[in-house]
Design an enzyme around this catalytic site. Structure first.
Site, short mmCIF file in Angstrom:
data_model
loop_
_atom_site.label_atom_id
_atom_site.label_comp_id
_atom_site.label_asym_id
_atom_site.label_seq_id
_atom_site.Cartn_x
_atom_site.Cartn_y
_atom_site.Cartn_z
CG ASP A 35 34.37 -69.23 48.86
OD1 ASP A 35 35.62 -69.36 48.83
OD2 ASP A 35 33.80 -68.13 48.80
CB ILE A 36 31.20 -66.44 52.22
CG1 ILE A 36 30.00 -65.76 52.84
CG2 ILE A 36 32.15 -65.41 51.61
CD1 ILE A 36 30.31 -64.94 54.08
CG ASN A 97 44.42 -68.66 44.79
OD1 ASN A 97 44.83 -69.09 43.71
ND2 ASN A 97 43.14 -68.40 45.01
CD GLU A 105 40.06 -62.22 47.63
OE1 GLU A 105 39.13 -62.44 48.42
OE2 GLU A 105 39.91 -62.04 46.42
CG HIS A 110 42.28 -70.96 51.70
ND1 HIS A 110 43.02 -69.91 52.21
CD2 HIS A 110 41.80 -70.53 50.51
CE1 HIS A 110 42.99 -68.90 51.37
NE2 HIS A 110 42.27 -69.25 50.31
CG HIS A 112 39.77 -71.99 46.54
ND1 HIS A 112 38.80 -71.02 46.70
CD2 HIS A 112 40.94 -71.41 46.91
CE1 HIS A 112 39.37 -69.90 47.13
NE2 HIS A 112 40.67 -70.11 47.27
P1 5GP Z 1 41.79 -66.76 48.39
O1 5GP Z 1 41.64 -65.63 47.42
O2 5GP Z 1 42.48 -66.32 49.66
O3 5GP Z 1 42.42 -67.99 47.78
O4 5GP Z 1 40.34 -67.23 48.78
C1 5GP Z 1 39.64 -66.78 49.91
C2 5GP Z 1 38.21 -67.27 49.81
O5 5GP Z 1 37.62 -67.12 51.07
C3 5GP Z 1 37.37 -66.53 48.79
O6 5GP Z 1 36.87 -67.44 47.81
C4 5GP Z 1 36.26 -65.91 49.65
O7 5GP Z 1 34.99 -65.91 49.00
C5 5GP Z 1 36.25 -66.79 50.87
N1 5GP Z 1 35.81 -66.15 52.10
C6 5GP Z 1 36.18 -64.91 52.55
N2 5GP Z 1 35.59 -64.65 53.72
C7 5GP Z 1 34.82 -65.74 54.02
C8 5GP Z 1 33.96 -66.04 55.13
O8 5GP Z 1 33.77 -65.28 56.06
N3 5GP Z 1 33.35 -67.26 55.09
C9 5GP Z 1 33.53 -68.14 54.06
N4 5GP Z 1 32.87 -69.30 54.12
N5 5GP Z 1 34.34 -67.88 53.02
C10 5GP Z 1 34.97 -66.68 53.00
#
Ligand code: 5GP
Length: 126
Positions: A35-36, A97, A105, A110, A112
């Protein structure tokens, strides 16, 4: 239920190779990468390469092979990082999520994988 997938989302760009990623593991149908913005010392995302918005879309429309590959890829990351609690690892938390209530987001399905410290309560008390 008709699911609509946005091909311009950030994970679609990662799958197409338009954006770099720190790959942890790749299988025929899945990619796992760091994760970034890690929220724990270990924070890996596992995604299917297919165009699925969220968990229910994935389970409804992915092939049995894709679903099995996703489950096994997730386990392979856990094994690669030595996290299995039954084998002396620290354990981990697996989060998927979905939608507004889940505060998703990125609209590409995906999971985590979080670990590297004791993560505390699953949800804060409101
Ligand atoms: P969500 O809130 O959708 O479950 O999680 C999305 C995740 O994607 C977040 O933890 C966010 O930090 C990660 N993320 C967003 N953009 C990027 C990216 O460009 N590269 C990587 N490796 N992770 C990302």
């Amino acid at each position: 239920m008709a699911y609509s997938y946005d091909e311009s989302n950030i994970f679609a760009k990662i799958i197409r190779g338009e954006i770099p990623n720190q790959t942890v593991l790749e299988t025929e149908h899945c990619l796992a990468f760091n994760d970034i913005a890690p929220q724990a010392p270990v924070h890996v995302l596992v995604i299917p390469k297919g165009p699925y918005v969220n968990w229910d879309h994935f389970v409804a429309e992915a092939s049995a092979e894709e679903i099995a590959d996703f489950a096994r890829a997730t386990r392979a990351v856990i094994e690669k990082l030595g996290l299995e609690p039954g084998s002396g690892g620290q354990g981990y938390r697996l989060i998927m999520n979905s939608g507004e209530a889940g505060v998703q987001e990125v609209p590409h399905f995906h999971a985590h994988i979080l670990s590297g410290r004791v993560l505390g309560r699953m949800l804060p008390k409101d």
